[in-house]
Design an enzyme around this catalytic site. Structure first.
Site, PDB file in Angstrom:
ATOM      1  N   ASP A  99     -45.886  54.070 -94.946  1.00 43.37           N
ATOM      2  CA  ASP A  99     -46.934  53.289 -95.603  1.00 43.37           C
ATOM      3  C   ASP A  99     -47.624  52.414 -94.558  1.00 43.37           C
ATOM      4  OD1 ASP A  99     -45.535  54.462 -97.689  1.00 43.37           O
ATOM      5  OD2 ASP A  99     -45.745  52.725 -99.011  1.00 43.37           O
ATOM      6  N   LYS A 173     -52.905  53.059-101.373  1.00 40.95           N
ATOM      7  CA  LYS A 173     -51.954  52.086-101.929  1.00 40.95           C
ATOM      8  C   LYS A 173     -52.608  50.715-102.016  1.00 40.95           C
ATOM      9  CE  LYS A 173     -47.454  50.000-100.715  1.00 40.95           C
ATOM     10  NZ  LYS A 173     -46.316  50.068 -99.769  1.00 40.95           N
ATOM     11  N   LYS A 207     -50.935  54.691-105.220  1.00 48.73           N
ATOM     12  CA  LYS A 207     -49.693  53.948-105.399  1.00 48.73           C
ATOM     13  C   LYS A 207     -50.031  52.501-105.741  1.00 48.73           C
ATOM     14  CE  LYS A 207     -45.533  52.279-102.997  1.00 48.73           C
ATOM     15  NZ  LYS A 207     -44.646  52.433-101.816  1.00 48.73           N
TER      16      LYS A 207
END
Length: 248
Positions: A99, A173, A207
């Site tokens: 990430d 995300k 996400k």
């Protein structure tokens, strides 16, 4: 629906941030990993220095829980070379998901081509190693127009440079959960922000991370269309789901 397969059980605090000793913090990380194994969560998300330990514990247990970590966290202002070096080490240590914190401040300052290049090179490196990539755009630091722009930027880089088979391996995300906001403004996933991300990142998955703490909030995010939820409350969410309090 198995809600556990949406959950990235997350613990990213240092001992100093948590206000505990190094040994106590290590115990929290181990407990987070062991809970993820016991509950069969999709993934456990921990700091890079904990990846080797997590991989060892999960391998010994025979679990299929994935290991995730953060790259250039939490500010995202490192160079492409720095991001790639961190990613290389994380992969060698056993990470499945990486990430990355996107350089949202660089984007806001007009260095759009530099951000595009960073997204392209780091994504390519991870996909070459069969890893899942997530780009954290830090929506609390952005206005609605910038959320739209950054979601679309990541999408356009991926769609222009990679085959369709890779699309589901690159997420957009929402948040690090560490961004400092004023006056009690949420620093994580909000319904309005997630909607903008979903509308402008499709067909890439989204996400939702930061502030999702209850079964009701998790259900709302899944209903909107998110594919993963990053939360430090994964255990509480799944326990509530299992007892039928708000379950599907």
């Amino acid at each position: 629906m198995d809600i556990r397969q949406y959950l990235d059980s997350t613990y990213l605090k240092t001992a100093q941030q948590a206000g505990v000793s190094e040994d106590e913090n290590l115990k929290i990380v181990k407990n987070t990993i062991e809970e993820a194994i016991a509950q069969n969560f999709k993934l456990v998300m921990i700091r890079p220095e904990m990846v080797t330990m997590a991989r060892k514990i999960i391998t010994i247990s025979g679990s299929k829980v994935n290991v995730g970590t953060v790259i250039d966290f939490p500010l995202g202002q490192g160079s492409t070379e720095q991001k790639l070096a961190e990613a290389d080490k994380a992969i060698k240590d056993g990470a499945d998901d990486l990430d990355f914190v996107l350089n949202y401040e660089g984007f806001k300052s007009g260095y759009i081509n530099d951000v595009r290049k960073q997204v392209l090179e780091c994504t390519r490196f991870c996909l070459q190693h069969n890893k899942t990539v997530k780009w954290i755009i830090e929506i609390a630091a952005l206005n609605d127009h910038e959320i739209v722009q950054l979601s679309a930027l990541v999408k356009n880089v991926i769609l222009s440079n990679f085959e369709e088979t890779f699309y589901l391996s690159v997420f957009v995300k929402s948040s690090t959960g560490f961004y400092k906001t004023r006056d009690g403004i949420p620093n994580g996933a909000t319904l309005s922000g997630i909607k903008l991300m979903l509308e402008n990142s499709f067909p890439l998955p989204v996400k939702a991370a930061g502030g999702v703490r209850t079964i009701e909030e998790a259900k709302q995010m899944i209903a909107l269309g998110v594919k993963r939820i990053g939360t430090s409350s994964a255990g509480a969410i799944v326990n509530c789901f299992n007892t039928g309090d708000g379950g599907y």
